[in-house]
Design a protein around this motif. Structure first.
Motif, PDB file in Angstrom:
ATOM      1  N   ALA A 153       0.834  -1.202   0.000  1.00 50.01           N
ATOM      2  CA  ALA A 153       0.000   0.000   0.000  1.00 50.01           C
ATOM      3  C   ALA A 153       0.873   1.259   0.000  1.00 50.01           C
ATOM      4  N   PHE A 154       1.950   1.236   0.785  1.00 50.07           N
ATOM      5  CA  PHE A 154       2.848   2.384   0.869  1.00 50.07           C
ATOM      6  C   PHE A 154       3.526   2.641  -0.478  1.00 50.07           C
ATOM      7  N   LEU A 155       4.096   1.601  -1.068  1.00 52.70           N
ATOM      8  CA  LEU A 155       4.796   1.775  -2.345  1.00 52.70           C
ATOM      9  C   LEU A 155       3.840   2.200  -3.452  1.00 52.70           C
ATOM     10  N   ASP A 156       2.641   1.640  -3.485  1.00 59.52           N
ATOM     11  CA  ASP A 156       1.658   2.029  -4.503  1.00 59.52           C
ATOM     12  C   ASP A 156       1.312   3.508  -4.373  1.00 59.52           C
ATOM     13  N   LEU A 157       1.051   3.960  -3.150  1.00 54.75           N
ATOM     14  CA  LEU A 157       0.681   5.355  -2.925  1.00 54.75           C
ATOM     15  C   LEU A 157       1.848   6.296  -3.239  1.00 54.75           C
ATOM     16  N   VAL A 158       3.021   5.991  -2.696  1.00 51.72           N
ATOM     17  CA  VAL A 158       4.178   6.848  -2.884  1.00 51.72           C
ATOM     18  C   VAL A 158       4.603   6.897  -4.353  1.00 51.72           C
ATOM     19  N   ASN A 159       4.688   5.752  -4.994  1.00 54.92           N
ATOM     20  CA  ASN A 159       5.110   5.734  -6.397  1.00 54.92           C
ATOM     21  C   ASN A 159       4.102   6.406  -7.306  1.00 54.92           C
ATOM     22  N   GLY A 160       2.832   6.249  -6.998  1.00 53.01           N
ATOM     23  CA  GLY A 160       1.801   6.948  -7.772  1.00 53.01           C
ATOM     24  C   GLY A 160       1.944   8.455  -7.627  1.00 53.01           C
ATOM     25  N   LEU A 173       4.765  10.127  -6.771  1.00 56.21           N
ATOM     26  CA  LEU A 173       6.010  10.581  -7.392  1.00 56.21           C
ATOM     27  C   LEU A 173       5.901  10.608  -8.914  1.00 56.21           C
ATOM     28  N   THR A 174       5.175   9.650  -9.474  1.00 58.25           N
ATOM     29  CA  THR A 174       5.025   9.575 -10.918  1.00 58.25           C
ATOM     30  C   THR A 174       4.206  10.754 -11.452  1.00 58.25           C
ATOM     31  N   THR A 175       3.140  11.096 -10.727  1.00 54.64           N
ATOM     32  CA  THR A 175       2.280  12.184 -11.199  1.00 54.64           C
ATOM     33  C   THR A 175       2.758  13.546 -10.725  1.00 54.64           C
ATOM     34  N   GLY A 176       3.657  13.542  -9.729  1.00 53.01           N
ATOM     35  CA  GLY A 176       4.140  14.797  -9.192  1.00 53.01           C
ATOM     36  C   GLY A 176       3.136  15.481  -8.285  1.00 53.01           C
ATOM     37  N   ALA A 177       2.117  14.717  -7.887  1.00 50.75           N
ATOM     38  CA  ALA A 177       1.072  15.307  -7.034  1.00 50.75           C
ATOM     39  C   ALA A 177       1.354  15.042  -5.568  1.00 50.75           C
TER      40      ALA A 177
END
Length: 88
Positions: free
Chosen positions: A75-82, A84-88
């Motif tokens: 859950a942490f990696l999905d949220l954080v990577n999402g 970082l990828t979108t810059g939001a």
């Protein structure tokens, strides 16, 4: 400081768990048990908050406010990577 890396890996998370919270876990174990609650690895909310702060410093952007409330590595990696990828 922005590193240009937009994805946090399981290995990086394992290293941050050791650095920020003193919790040693092998990246392979963390990946195999990605749905396991952080508490079973010995990581509490304060340790996760330290990881969030370190990632914000490394990537030069704020992470979502609920990042420190994630219950599992997946859950942490999905949220954080999402984020970082979108810059939001």
């Amino acid at each position: 400081m922005t590193t240009g890396v937009t994805q946090v890996t399981v290995a990086e998370l394992a290293a941050l768990m050791k650095q920020a919270a003193g919790v040693s876990v092998e990246p392979q174990d963390l990946e195999a048990r990605a749905e396991t609650p952080f508490s079973e690895f010995g990581l509490d909310s304060l340790g996760l908050l330290g990881i969030v702060g370190e990632l914000e410093n490394r990537h030069g952007q704020a992470l979502p406010t609920d990042a420190e409330r994630c219950k599992s590595p997946r859950a942490f990696l999905d949220l954080v990577n999402g984020s970082l990828t979108t810059g939001a």
